[in-house]
Design a protein around this motif. Structure first.
Motif, PDB file in Angstrom:
ATOM      1  N   HIS A   1       0.834  -1.203   0.000  1.00  0.00           N
ATOM      2  CA  HIS A   1       0.000   0.000   0.000  1.00  0.00           C
ATOM      3  C   HIS A   1       0.869   1.254   0.000  1.00  0.00           C
ATOM      4  CE1 HIS A   1      -3.210   2.757   1.318  1.00  0.00           C
ATOM      5  NE2 HIS A   1      -3.998   1.879   0.718  1.00  0.00           N
TER       6      HIS A   1
ATOM      7  N   CYS B   1       0.425   4.551   4.360  1.00  0.00           N
ATOM      8  CA  CYS B   1       0.087   3.235   4.903  1.00  0.00           C
ATOM      9  C   CYS B   1      -1.044   3.410   5.900  1.00  0.00           C
ATOM     10  CB  CYS B   1       1.300   2.618   5.580  1.00  0.00           C
ATOM     11  SG  CYS B   1       0.956   0.993   6.286  1.00  0.00           S
ATOM     12  N   LYS B   2      -2.134   2.699   5.655  1.00  0.00           N
ATOM     13  CA  LYS B   2      -3.296   2.844   6.522  1.00  0.00           C
ATOM     14  C   LYS B   2      -3.116   2.189   7.888  1.00  0.00           C
ATOM     15  CE  LYS B   2      -5.543  -0.914   4.068  1.00  0.00           C
ATOM     16  NZ  LYS B   2      -6.685  -1.271   3.233  1.00  0.00           N
TER      17      LYS B   2
ATOM     18  N   CYS C   1       2.134  -1.586  11.084  1.00  0.00           N
ATOM     19  CA  CYS C   1       2.295  -2.361   9.857  1.00  0.00           C
ATOM     20  C   CYS C   1       3.513  -3.278   9.964  1.00  0.00           C
ATOM     21  CB  CYS C   1       2.438  -1.431   8.662  1.00  0.00           C
ATOM     22  SG  CYS C   1       2.497  -2.295   7.075  1.00  0.00           S
TER      23      CYS C   1
END
Length: 78
Positions: free
Chosen positions: A48, A55-56, A61
């Motif tokens: 992503h 980055c969500k 992450c």
């Protein structure tokens, strides 16, 4: 129900989740880049982050965020 009964019910400690205000955020187990995303050199690059530049999942992450993401400005072909 009167207003007093409603306020008494809302003050009861029968909540499903506990969100204590006294906890402090945990320190991340790895270094972070300038955007606050984890640097994990032995992992694959976050798909992503690589595609969109963000980055969500943020610091949680499990992928690497060490390379610069491609710019969002795309050159149009003439």
């Amino acid at each position: 129900m009167s207003g007093q009964e409603i306020s008494e019910r809302s003050n009861q400690q029968n909540y499903k989740y506990n969100h204590p205000m006294t906890t402090s955020p945990r320190e991340p187990p790895c270094d972070l880049n300038e955007n606050g995303l984890p640097l994990r050199p032995n992992q694959t690059i976050c798909p992503h982050y690589n595609r969109f530049g963000l980055c969500k999942l943020g610091p949680t992450c499990r992928f690497d965020h060490s390379s610069k993401p491609p710019s969002s400005d795309r050159k149009q072909k003439n």
